[in-house]
Scaffold this motif. Structure first.
Motif, PDB file in Angstrom:
ATOM      1  N   ALA A  62      17.924 -70.728  30.876  1.00  0.00           N
ATOM      2  CA  ALA A  62      19.203 -70.058  30.557  1.00  0.00           C
ATOM      3  C   ALA A  62      19.997 -69.353  31.497  1.00  0.00           C
ATOM      4  O   ALA A  62      20.964 -69.087  31.762  1.00  0.00           O
ATOM      5  N   LYS A  63      18.625 -67.898  31.987  1.00  0.00           N
ATOM      6  CA  LYS A  63      20.199 -67.206  33.023  1.00  0.00           C
ATOM      7  C   LYS A  63      20.067 -68.098  34.057  1.00  0.00           C
ATOM      8  O   LYS A  63      20.946 -67.502  34.403  1.00  0.00           O
ATOM      9  N   ALA A  64      19.132 -68.444  34.819  1.00  0.00           N
ATOM     10  CA  ALA A  64      19.594 -69.334  35.675  1.00  0.00           C
ATOM     11  C   ALA A  64      20.861 -70.175  35.480  1.00  0.00           C
ATOM     12  O   ALA A  64      21.909 -70.015  36.403  1.00  0.00           O
ATOM     13  N   THR A  65      20.970 -70.830  34.396  1.00  0.00           N
ATOM     14  CA  THR A  65      21.909 -72.100  34.492  1.00  0.00           C
ATOM     15  C   THR A  65      23.266 -71.219  33.971  1.00  0.00           C
ATOM     16  O   THR A  65      24.450 -71.708  34.144  1.00  0.00           O
ATOM     17  N   PHE A  66      23.194 -70.009  33.762  1.00  0.00           N
ATOM     18  CA  PHE A  66      24.286 -69.258  33.051  1.00  0.00           C
ATOM     19  C   PHE A  66      24.823 -69.024  34.858  1.00  0.00           C
ATOM     20  O   PHE A  66      26.450 -68.847  34.701  1.00  0.00           O
ATOM     21  N   LYS A  67      24.527 -68.309  35.588  1.00  0.00           N
ATOM     22  CA  LYS A  67      24.746 -67.784  37.058  1.00  0.00           C
ATOM     23  C   LYS A  67      25.754 -68.863  37.437  1.00  0.00           C
ATOM     24  O   LYS A  67      26.599 -69.063  38.212  1.00  0.00           O
ATOM     25  N   MET A  68      25.058 -70.383  37.440  1.00  0.00           N
ATOM     26  CA  MET A  68      25.408 -71.401  38.147  1.00  0.00           C
ATOM     27  C   MET A  68      27.006 -71.911  37.241  1.00  0.00           C
ATOM     28  O   MET A  68      27.545 -72.545  38.042  1.00  0.00           O
ATOM     29  N   THR A  69      27.271 -71.486  35.795  1.00  0.00           N
ATOM     30  CA  THR A  69      28.096 -72.210  35.051  1.00  0.00           C
ATOM     31  C   THR A  69      29.082 -70.664  35.406  1.00  0.00           C
ATOM     32  O   THR A  69      30.340 -71.251  35.339  1.00  0.00           O
ATOM     33  N   ALA A  70      28.754 -69.159  36.469  1.00  0.00           N
ATOM     34  CA  ALA A  70      29.755 -68.025  36.335  1.00  0.00           C
ATOM     35  C   ALA A  70      30.002 -68.751  37.391  1.00  0.00           C
ATOM     36  O   ALA A  70      31.787 -68.747  37.546  1.00  0.00           O
ATOM     37  N   ALA A  71      29.134 -69.044  37.905  1.00  0.00           N
ATOM     38  CA  ALA A  71      30.063 -69.558  39.527  1.00  0.00           C
ATOM     39  C   ALA A  71      30.805 -70.828  39.765  1.00  0.00           C
ATOM     40  O   ALA A  71      32.055 -70.148  40.346  1.00  0.00           O
ATOM     41  N   ALA A  78      27.187 -58.846  36.424  1.00  0.00           N
ATOM     42  CA  ALA A  78      25.559 -58.078  37.118  1.00  0.00           C
ATOM     43  C   ALA A  78      24.596 -58.466  35.836  1.00  0.00           C
ATOM     44  O   ALA A  78      24.266 -59.411  35.058  1.00  0.00           O
ATOM     45  N   GLU A  79      23.074 -58.232  37.078  1.00  0.00           N
ATOM     46  CA  GLU A  79      22.535 -59.066  35.854  1.00  0.00           C
ATOM     47  C   GLU A  79      22.198 -58.124  34.447  1.00  0.00           C
ATOM     48  O   GLU A  79      21.722 -58.643  33.434  1.00  0.00           O
ATOM     49  N   GLU A  80      22.340 -56.776  34.188  1.00  0.00           N
ATOM     50  CA  GLU A  80      22.673 -56.085  33.019  1.00  0.00           C
ATOM     51  C   GLU A  80      23.425 -56.779  32.114  1.00  0.00           C
ATOM     52  O   GLU A  80      23.067 -56.620  30.680  1.00  0.00           O
ATOM     53  N   GLU A  81      24.127 -57.684  32.579  1.00  0.00           N
ATOM     54  CA  GLU A  81      25.442 -57.254  31.717  1.00  0.00           C
ATOM     55  C   GLU A  81      25.133 -58.913  31.288  1.00  0.00           C
ATOM     56  O   GLU A  81      25.398 -59.642  30.049  1.00  0.00           O
ATOM     57  N   ILE A  82      24.325 -60.015  31.869  1.00  0.00           N
ATOM     58  CA  ILE A  82      24.437 -61.900  31.897  1.00  0.00           C
ATOM     59  C   ILE A  82      22.545 -60.946  30.536  1.00  0.00           C
ATOM     60  O   ILE A  82      22.649 -61.333  30.072  1.00  0.00           O
ATOM     61  N   ASP A  83      22.050 -59.822  30.829  1.00  0.00           N
ATOM     62  CA  ASP A  83      20.499 -60.199  30.131  1.00  0.00           C
ATOM     63  C   ASP A  83      21.360 -59.826  28.433  1.00  0.00           C
ATOM     64  O   ASP A  83      21.113 -60.370  27.475  1.00  0.00           O
ATOM     65  N   GLY A  87      21.505 -61.865  25.262  1.00  0.00           N
ATOM     66  CA  GLY A  87      20.556 -61.055  24.519  1.00  0.00           C
ATOM     67  C   GLY A  87      21.369 -61.355  22.819  1.00  0.00           C
ATOM     68  O   GLY A  87      20.549 -61.948  21.918  1.00  0.00           O
ATOM     69  N   LEU A  88      22.672 -62.105  22.872  1.00  0.00           N
ATOM     70  CA  LEU A  88      22.494 -62.382  21.638  1.00  0.00           C
ATOM     71  C   LEU A  88      22.042 -63.696  20.810  1.00  0.00           C
ATOM     72  O   LEU A  88      22.264 -64.067  19.526  1.00  0.00           O
ATOM     73  N   ILE A  89      21.757 -63.982  21.701  1.00  0.00           N
ATOM     74  CA  ILE A  89      21.166 -65.073  20.565  1.00  0.00           C
ATOM     75  C   ILE A  89      19.514 -64.998  20.229  1.00  0.00           C
ATOM     76  O   ILE A  89      19.227 -65.909  19.253  1.00  0.00           O
ATOM     77  N   THR A  90      19.306 -63.516  20.440  1.00  0.00           N
ATOM     78  CA  THR A  90      18.453 -62.988  18.974  1.00  0.00           C
ATOM     79  C   THR A  90      19.170 -62.392  18.236  1.00  0.00           C
ATOM     80  O   THR A  90      18.538 -61.879  16.909  1.00  0.00           O
TER      81      THR A  90
END
Length: 220
Positions: A62-71, A78-83, A87-90
């Motif tokens: 999920a995190k890897a593909t979010f970075k791809m989508t953001a690109a 930032a990593e913290e913002e992505i996390d 994190g809203l998934i929970t």
């Protein structure tokens, strides 16, 4: 048709409403289609892992593909913002029909959840949505080391619950999930959540329901 003994529920979108996460992703990436693009990419690359003989934690994909989508949208986060975003998934609410429908079905059937997510995330999700106690067990595909709709996760659940495929039913809002379960020999019930459609080249599901309330009517 044999009456099922075991009902296997998909989690994301079938039981839980992903709109809070979708709104956040669309806002951050400044496009109303960004969430759909990311989620489709996430499912695509989870299957890349399975068909290429590997397995990764769904949250990592999920995190890897979010970075791809953001690109794609030329966004650097930032990593913290992505996390924080993912994190809203929970922290997703259950759809309005879920709690009451599951409570009624639990009187007659064994209920389990089966998700592509990892076990910890699944437990956090269902606890936050206040529906975890309605399930006899919560399964992650990590235990089978393959993502749905590969047959292995469905077969793993059947083995653990000691139920034959024809006596189990997958309940899901995704055509790909329904197709995988059907082809693994399970009964199926498609739940027509907003924007979700059956796969036209697959066999028809055992039940085709507008929501879980209709499924309750059909099964009880």
């Amino acid at each position: 048709m044999t009456q099922p003994r075991l009902l296997i529920f998909d989690v994301n979108e079938t039981l839980l409403d992903l709109k809070p996460l979708a709104r956040r992703i669309n806002a951050v990436l400044s496009d109303e289609h960004a969430f759909e693009l990311w989620f489709s990419t996430l499912l695509h690359y989870s299957l890349v892992e399975t068909v290429s003989g590997k397995h990764q934690d769904f949250s990592k994909i999920a995190k890897a593909t979010f970075k791809m989508t953001a690109a794609k949208y030329k966004k650097m986060l930032a990593e913290e913002e992505i996390d924080s975003i993912l994190g809203l998934i929970t922290q997703l609410p259950a759809h309005s029909d879920v709690s009451k429908a599951l409570s009624k079905l639990k009187n007659k059937y064994t209920l389990v959840a089966l998700t592509n997510g990892n076990s910890q995330v699944a437990k956090e999700q269902l606890n936050f949505a206040e529906i975890a106690p309605l399930f006899d067990r919560i399964f992650s595909v990590d235990e089978a080391e393959a993502f749905k709709p590969n047959a292995k996760p469905y077969q793993f659940v059947l083995s653990k619950m000691q139920v034959d495929p024809e006596n189990a039913m997958l309940v899901a809002a995704h055509g790909w999930d329904i197709t995988g379960a059907q082809r693994a020999g399970l009964q199926t019930s498609f739940i027509a959540r907003e924007g979700k459609f059956k796969y036209p080249l697959a066999e028809q599901p055992t039940y085709d329901c507008k929501d879980l309330n209709e499924l309750v009517e059909r099964l009880t």
